[in-house]
Design a protein around this motif. Sequence first.
Motif, short mmCIF file in Angstrom:
data_model
loop_
_atom_site.label_atom_id
_atom_site.label_comp_id
_atom_site.label_asym_id
_atom_site.label_seq_id
_atom_site.Cartn_x
_atom_site.Cartn_y
_atom_site.Cartn_z
N GLN A 8 0.83 -1.20 0.00
CA GLN A 8 0.00 0.00 0.00
C GLN A 8 0.87 1.26 0.00
O GLN A 8 1.98 1.27 0.54
N ASP B 141 -3.02 -0.10 -3.46
CA ASP B 141 -3.79 1.15 -3.38
C ASP B 141 -2.91 2.34 -2.97
O ASP B 141 -1.84 2.18 -2.39
N GLY C 91 -3.51 -0.04 -7.72
CA GLY C 91 -4.81 -0.30 -7.12
C GLY C 91 -5.76 0.88 -7.14
O GLY C 91 -5.78 1.69 -8.06
N ASN C 92 -6.56 0.98 -6.07
CA ASN C 92 -7.60 2.01 -5.96
C ASN C 92 -7.06 3.30 -5.35
O ASN C 92 -6.05 3.32 -4.66
N CYS D 90 -5.51 5.94 -6.26
CA CYS D 90 -4.16 6.44 -6.52
C CYS D 90 -4.21 7.93 -6.91
O CYS D 90 -5.18 8.38 -7.52
#
Length: 255
Positions: A25, A45, A75-76, A78
């Motif tokens: 992460q 993410d 990922g999500n 960003c």
Amino acid sequence: IAQVHGNQGMKDAPITFRFKGTAGQSFGVWNAGGLHLYLEGDANDYVGKGMTGGRIVIRPPDDAGYSARETAIIGNTCLYGATGGKLFAGGTAGERFAVRNSGATAVIEGVGDHCCEYMTGGRVVVLGKTGRNFAAGMSGGIAYVLDEEGDFDYYCNMGMVELSLVEDINDKKELSDLIAKHYEYTGSKTAEKILTNMDKYLDRFIKVIPYEYKKVLMEMALEETRRKLAGVEKDVEMPRQPGGWLRSSHPLKKA
């Protein structure tokens, strides 16, 4: 870096780090000017969250057996809240890419839902498909989306933005330069294909710009033109007689 040199204090003499493998992460969060991160692999993410400068490049391995345009490389969420810097990712991103971005520049090869949500500045180039609700609440910045299927308007939230072709010469140059940089840093096959037939692909890009942001840019351009005209008038002042000056009636004054 920020404490010693300031957010942009090392941009002219950057430090470069190179990584291979899978990052967890928050790779490159709060990235400062002068810090360049290169990752051959993928990340989860929050890549580049809150970044203020520098550069983040994420690319698949040279021997990757998958298509970058069909594979998530980050990922999500960003670039969430980023204020500067550049991100080049040779693959697709998850949901909420560049949400609340206010100054970063990014090139990505596909995104999930809610891309550019609440974006207030910066530039985002998407070289592939997008999810739904693109540009919801977007009040600033510009996005360029490759619309090969001709259905991008279905996925875009039109509440605050307008869509147009990329026709302005400055927009064309900006887009071309960003795609060229993306190819340079990531070796993207998609970018290479576009660059070899740029005239053809430029017609397939859609420019996304908020109404109010466009109005502000137009007002700034008009004010700049006025300043230039005022400078021209001043430059053509002519001597009337010794000790006096007569301002000539320059034809641009009426314009």
